[in-house]
Design a protein around this motif. Sequence first.
Motif, PDB file in Angstrom:
ATOM      1  N   PRO A   5       3.351   2.866  11.996  1.00  0.00           N
ATOM      2  CA  PRO A   5       4.558   1.526  11.411  1.00  0.00           C
ATOM      3  C   PRO A   5       3.749   1.058  10.287  1.00  0.00           C
ATOM      4  O   PRO A   5       2.920   0.692  10.053  1.00  0.00           O
ATOM      5  N   ILE A   6       4.115   0.428   8.843  1.00  0.00           N
ATOM      6  CA  ILE A   6       3.447  -0.023   8.352  1.00  0.00           C
ATOM      7  C   ILE A   6       3.645  -1.367   8.528  1.00  0.00           C
ATOM      8  O   ILE A   6       4.214  -2.320   8.614  1.00  0.00           O
ATOM      9  N   GLY A  46      11.462  -4.925   0.962  1.00  0.00           N
ATOM     10  CA  GLY A  46      10.907  -3.663   0.037  1.00  0.00           C
ATOM     11  C   GLY A  46      10.058  -3.432   0.037  1.00  0.00           C
ATOM     12  O   GLY A  46       8.972  -4.030   1.197  1.00  0.00           O
ATOM     13  N   THR A  47       9.153  -2.732  -0.483  1.00  0.00           N
ATOM     14  CA  THR A  47       7.550  -2.940  -0.532  1.00  0.00           C
ATOM     15  C   THR A  47       6.484  -2.533  -1.252  1.00  0.00           C
ATOM     16  O   THR A  47       7.548  -2.599  -2.754  1.00  0.00           O
ATOM     17  N   LEU A  48       5.152  -2.501  -1.109  1.00  0.00           N
ATOM     18  CA  LEU A  48       4.992  -3.484  -2.063  1.00  0.00           C
ATOM     19  C   LEU A  48       3.310  -2.235  -1.514  1.00  0.00           C
ATOM     20  O   LEU A  48       2.669  -1.767  -0.232  1.00  0.00           O
ATOM     21  N   ALA A  49       2.492  -1.714  -2.989  1.00  0.00           N
ATOM     22  CA  ALA A  49       1.245  -0.920  -2.109  1.00  0.00           C
ATOM     23  C   ALA A  49      -0.169  -1.202  -2.825  1.00  0.00           C
ATOM     24  O   ALA A  49      -0.103  -2.279  -3.512  1.00  0.00           O
ATOM     25  N   GLU A  57       5.281  -2.957   3.441  1.00  0.00           N
ATOM     26  CA  GLU A  57       6.789  -3.736   3.163  1.00  0.00           C
ATOM     27  C   GLU A  57       6.686  -4.999   3.684  1.00  0.00           C
ATOM     28  O   GLU A  57       5.798  -6.393   4.710  1.00  0.00           O
ATOM     29  N   LEU A  58       7.218  -5.803   2.233  1.00  0.00           N
ATOM     30  CA  LEU A  58       7.876  -7.000   2.337  1.00  0.00           C
ATOM     31  C   LEU A  58       9.188  -7.902   2.628  1.00  0.00           C
ATOM     32  O   LEU A  58      10.040  -7.683   1.718  1.00  0.00           O
ATOM     33  N   SER A  59       9.732  -8.899   4.249  1.00  0.00           N
ATOM     34  CA  SER A  59      11.049  -9.268   4.111  1.00  0.00           C
ATOM     35  C   SER A  59      11.126 -11.145   3.413  1.00  0.00           C
ATOM     36  O   SER A  59      10.150 -11.226   4.600  1.00  0.00           O
ATOM     37  N   ASP A  60      12.319 -10.598   2.533  1.00  0.00           N
ATOM     38  CA  ASP A  60      12.473 -12.337   2.740  1.00  0.00           C
ATOM     39  C   ASP A  60      13.158 -12.987   4.220  1.00  0.00           C
ATOM     40  O   ASP A  60      14.015 -11.917   4.727  1.00  0.00           O
TER      41      ASP A  60
END
Lengths: 732, 77
Positions: A5-6, A46-49, A57-60
């Motif tokens: 999992p990321i 959303g995702t960021l590298a 994964e970034l969730s609000d």
Amino acid sequence: MSAVPIPRIALAGNPNTGKTTLFNRLTGLSAKVGNYPGVTVERESGTLALARTGEVELSDVPGTYSLTARSAEEQIAISAICGLHPLERPDLVLLVVDATQLTRNLYLALQVIETDVPVVIALNMWDMLAGAGVEIDAAALARELGVPVVPISAQSGQGIDELRNALDRALAEPATARPGPRWVPSSRELRADIDAVSAALPKEWGVEETQRRDALALWALLSLDEGDELPQVPQSLRDVVLARRRAALAAGRELDSEIIRGRYEWIDARAPRFLRQLPSAKKSITDRVDRLLLHPVLGFAVFLLAMGLVFESLFSWADPAIGGIESAVGWFKELVLALLPQGLVAEFVGDALIEGVGSVIVFLPQILLLFLFIGVMEDSGYMARVAFLMDRLMKAIGLHGRAFVPMMSGFACAVPAILATRTMERQRDRMLTMMVVPLMTCSARLPVYSLLIAALFPPSEVLGFVPVQGLLMVAMYVFSTLIALAAAAVLGRTVLKGKSVPLLLEMPPYRMPDWKSVGASVWRKCRVFLTEAGTVILGCTVVMWALLSFPRDTQTQAEFDARIERVESEQAEGPARDELVAALRNEGAARALEHSFGGRIGKAVEPAIEPLGFDWKIGIGLLGAFAAREVFVSTMGVVYGMGGEVDEETVGLRSRIQQESRSDGRPVYTPLVGLALMVFFAIACQCMSTLAVVKRETQGWRWPTFLFVYTGALAWLLAFAVYQGGMALGLG
Amino acid sequence: MTSLDLLQPGARARLVSIGGERAFRCRLMELGLLPGTAVRLVRKADLGGVLELEVRGCRLTVRHGEARALEVVPFEG
């Protein structure tokens, strides 16, 4: 998807800290909109590298001033940060802090750090410090808090690279971002309270680690009481909290203020090490702007002007785009039909699929415009002022001050208006607004009113100068608005009874909206509408098409085809022949409709609508109007054998309505029937698109069903009262 | 000693005690409005029935009725 999992980052922070702007900047257009389980709160992720860690994964997390919760929606914050079931534990919390309002923001920071999750702090609005008259030593702040602190400006992009690096580092070495609690209760009594509550915490909350356990115990001490509406909190835990609070009170201690004061004293004692107030005598821009915008008279005038602009844009600016979409869909349909052989497949593709897709995208211009305005109003800080100005007025009918914008947008169309109820945080406020917005006179009702008024009420004046037709139109608007307000007052005291919550709003300073961020939010809104509500609307269109097209009466249709063929072969080409052919086609269509399920439904419901003065043909029209209210006009065109290419201006349709008579020779349409029909249209939520968005926003069929049933019953009752009352008065 | 809703716009005062429901008191305190904190009444919205306060450099709004439960001691001058 990889097997591993990321890493997950939760983005938290106070409201109005530029959290959304940062989210949009970090994730771009990759963000998806989901839903927090169990509540109707959207979850954007959303995702960021990152260079070392790779994709994360970034969730609000919804903006909040503290982790303390009293409702299911407020509980999201603690659940998202601590990973309480069913949410998963984040690997890192990115906490956005407004540098211009540091001490208040640090309260939440202390709470988050206490939970023992790795934390990186983004010190946003760094470029506005000078204007706010403060100076911050970010390195000193990082030392005091024990976590990385990165000064940024989400709007200009300053510090974003450093922030990415800090996230990367903290994910690689989590220990560097887990400093242990900053404020530790020093009193023995409070320590005993925490231990007693800790022992009662449910095992599923993952309470093996002391720190996390203490943090959750403190959370429980502040959050739980007799009236909290927190699901998934065992009653045994609540009982322990209540007992400790009572015992403390008996000993002259107030637990809430001991805990809250403890944290604020910690902050205030250390603030001089990282925060310096500069002597600033000059008034801020916000003060000067507010003197106008919150002025009892001028502020209200500006507000009405702003609302007028929104209103006007939804009506007029969206119109060319809507017309453009409609003609583009029509053109595309012709194009496709030309390629397909005539028959069932062509009809399905043209009338069900293409028209269905068209009826979904036709909402986009208004959704786009409304959310553009809402985005600007939210981002600039004006939305908080709207609630300030409208609170008393809206509270009188049980609605939230922020319900004004959706209610007003309902005059244009209920679909974007229902999507706009998102600006209210409380589920109950949102539900109540959603249940009454469809009562506002939307623009799709206008063609129906125009047709009926023009056909049944000859132009004349009352009092010598007031035109009756215009007066009726205005009366319909006033009537529907009053019904909507009355419905809000009644529903708010019954079905959606809720405790009146104290209004505690922040008035954020005015800021320039970030266009890219507003654009990204509008884009997400449109995409969610298309993919979620759109599929339901498309499905409904196909069902409607099937209802009005099947079963086929092949014998009658063959008969009409033969007659048309005969006319075409026997008569000379010319306008007379074309007219005859068209008349036969329209009559055939009318017979086909009568034979269809729709026609049978119309006849089946006739006994139910007869007391309102309606016949089965109107019944079919009501069914057709379910696709969109204005479709009533074209459905009646088909029913009366005039074809579907009519509109409310068609003189032939008007006179056909005037001439339509019952079996005993009495006219079907009297002014009284027209009035009853308009009342029915004003109230009944017979609009599948509205029901589809309510379904999507409330995550279930319960509320759309309730909306449909209550407005339908109310519409029937009032139309009944109008028709039967009018008859009793001899107005029939 | 007086209540917050009776202050004139622009007046500054020190908060002495917070009354009202527990949930309301908790939220106010968590926003930094603890007894002992300095408050400034920024403006009153007559139409909205709402007060605007300044606490710790932040602006907050409270309804008239709820502000009545906040006891303050006005600063002189």
